[in-house]
Write an enzyme that holds these catalytic residues in place. Structure first.
Site, PDB file in Angstrom:
ATOM      1  N   HIS A  46       0.129   4.460   7.504  1.00 20.99           N
ATOM      2  CA  HIS A  46       0.831   5.113   6.398  1.00 20.99           C
ATOM      3  C   HIS A  46       1.270   6.535   6.724  1.00 20.99           C
ATOM      4  O   HIS A  46       0.542   7.274   7.406  1.00 20.99           O
ATOM      5  CB  HIS A  46      -0.084   5.148   5.169  1.00 20.99           C
ATOM      6  CG  HIS A  46      -0.583   3.806   4.767  1.00 20.99           C
ATOM      7  ND1 HIS A  46      -1.820   3.317   5.165  1.00 20.99           N
ATOM      8  CD2 HIS A  46      -0.015   2.832   4.027  1.00 20.99           C
ATOM      9  CE1 HIS A  46      -1.988   2.098   4.672  1.00 20.99           C
ATOM     10  NE2 HIS A  46      -0.904   1.783   3.984  1.00 20.99           N
ATOM     11  N   SER A  88       0.805  -1.225   0.000  1.00 19.67           N
ATOM     12  CA  SER A  88       0.000   0.000   0.000  1.00 19.67           C
ATOM     13  C   SER A  88       0.834   1.269   0.000  1.00 19.67           C
ATOM     14  O   SER A  88       0.321   2.341  -0.338  1.00 19.67           O
ATOM     15  CB  SER A  88      -0.938   0.018   1.207  1.00 19.67           C
ATOM     16  OG  SER A  88      -0.212  -0.155   2.418  1.00 19.67           O
ATOM     17  N   ASP A  92      -2.655   7.851   8.413  1.00 16.50           N
ATOM     18  CA  ASP A  92      -3.607   6.943   9.058  1.00 16.50           C
ATOM     19  C   ASP A  92      -2.854   5.986   9.965  1.00 16.50           C
ATOM     20  O   ASP A  92      -1.696   6.232  10.311  1.00 16.50           O
ATOM     21  CB  ASP A  92      -4.475   6.222   8.018  1.00 16.50           C
ATOM     22  CG  ASP A  92      -3.687   5.282   7.107  1.00 16.50           C
ATOM     23  OD1 ASP A  92      -2.511   4.983   7.414  1.00 16.50           O
ATOM     24  OD2 ASP A  92      -4.234   4.834   6.081  1.00 16.50           O
TER      25      ASP A  92
END
Length: 404
Positions: free
Chosen positions: A372, A79, A369
């Site tokens: 990340h 991600s 978040d």
């Protein structure tokens, strides 16, 4: 200028063009220069403005060549470099909803960030468009000429990592997807052109994070936490990743940026476990990922010895993000110990949910978040990976690799 001066510039320009294998637009300028220089009688009384125009054409060619040193980026990983592949998969690991992309021109695209991703910054700094996600049906034809992004959130080096989130493309599957792209390229280029295209391109590999977050550190779901010591598991990851990188090398890629794992003990989700005092990182987790990073750097050294036709670079993610966390004021960050978007302790127990409004001081927050970095923190890492010293990027940085 006399005829000798013109002849010198003509010869130097021709040698430059031949040496750099200039493209069709460059060939047009080359032919124009030859016409000019072959008609000295017309130009022997050239004005200063005409001479300046000629020099500007040469400078334009130099800029064009530099921008083409990296024709494409091929992106593999999780991600941290995903740009939307999981939008097309049956998975809970998606970022195609508000507030993701709140600071991105195209809003929520699948990037796990408030704004641009690491690959967006790499592309901007190298003069290459950020490549589209492989799983998007429109990623075909001219859209793949700047490369393709295969990264998939929740994926890891090991096939099983991240399965708790649902579908994803683990590294082995991403390599298969790259082979599918190669079949498209073979219909667009002859073998020699494709070989050169792949050799000049850069493969960006950012993986290993979910092998810890969504595997080794989740012993209630996965077995490796019981079956391997931290060093054994780090070695397992490095050995598997080594085979995967060699598979990509065998398919024609020659320039590799391999990012290490950052200080996972400092991300909001791990802080939220309460295993460390408030405001402190979980040192035990940081020590665990250290085994992987040491092994990855050693693997990069070995790959460079074994494959002199290629260049492998280790991106020291742990060092750069650690520097940001230890010296936040140097980078104009105010908040290092909690997320901008999330729920629970340190806003890290549950990651960013749809329609939750995030913090307003996103530029001063290290973490976007639960897992990340923010766009601002990502930019710092991207800049140091492209331009930094060997402590950041070893044995050369990405800009230096692009010139090889």
């Amino acid at each position: 200028m006399d005829n000798d001066d013109y002849q010198f510039i003509a010869t130097a320009t021709t040698l430059y063009i031949v040496h750099n294998n200039l493209s069709v637009p460059s060939l047009f300028t080359h032919l124009l220069l030859r016409i000019v220089f072959s008609n000295m009688g017309v130009w022997e009384h050239a004005t200063a403005s005409a001479t300046m125009l000629l020099l500007l054409l040469c400078l334009n060619e130099i800029a064009h060549v530099n921008s083409q040193r990296v024709p494409a980026l091929f992106v593999f990983g999780d991600s941290l470099v995903e740009v939307g592949n999981n939008n097309f998969l049956n998975t809970m690991a998606k970022a195609n909803f508000f507030p993701y992309g709140i600071d991105f021109p195209r809003a929520a695209t699948g990037r796990f960030s408030n704004g641009r991703s690491l690959i967006d910054f790499f592309g901007e700094m190298l003069g290459v468009s950020s490549p589209p996600p492989f799983a998007d049906p429109s990623t075909t034809g001219s859209r793949i000429l700047n490369g393709v992004n295969y990264a998939s959130a929740a994926s890891g080096i090991l096939d099983e990592s991240g399965r708790n989130y649902g579908d994803r493309f683990p590294m082995n599957r991403q390599i298969q997807n790259f082979e599918s792209t190669l079949n498209q390229y073979r219909t667009m280029m002859n073998p020699a052109a494709l070989s050169q295209f792949l050799a000049k391109s850069i493969a960006v590999v950012v993986t290993g994070n979910n092998d810890y977050i969504n595997n080794y550190l989740r012993s209630g779901i996965y077995s490796p936490g019981f079956n391997y010591s931290a060093q054994q598991f780090g070695n397992l990851l490095v050995n598997n990743l080594g085979r995967q990188i060699l598979a990509l090398h065998s398919l024609g890629l020659r320039k590799f940026f391999l990012a290490g794992v950052g200080p996972l003990g400092c991300i909001p989700n791990i802080r939220a476990t309460g295993l460390a005092p408030p405001g402190r990182c979980v040192d035990q987790v940081n020590q665990i990922v250290g085994f992987f990073n040491v092994g990855l750097r050693s693997m990069v050294e070995q790959l460079n010895r074994d494959h002199p036709d290629s260049i492998f670079v280790y991106g020291n993610t742990y060092h750069v993000l650690g520097d940001i966390l230890n010296n936040p004021a140097r980078y104009q960050f105010d908040i290092v110990d909690r997320a901008c978007c999330g729920v629970g302790r340190d806003r890290g127990q549950i990651s960013c949910l749809p329609l939750i409004y995030p913090c307003v001081n996103r530029r001063q927050t290290v973490f976007w978040d639960a897992f990340h970095p923010s766009e601002s923190a990502i930019y710092v890492f991207a800049w140091r990976a492209v331009n930094g010293p060997q402590d950041d990027c070893y044995p050369v940085n990405i800009k230096q690799m692009a010139l090889i």
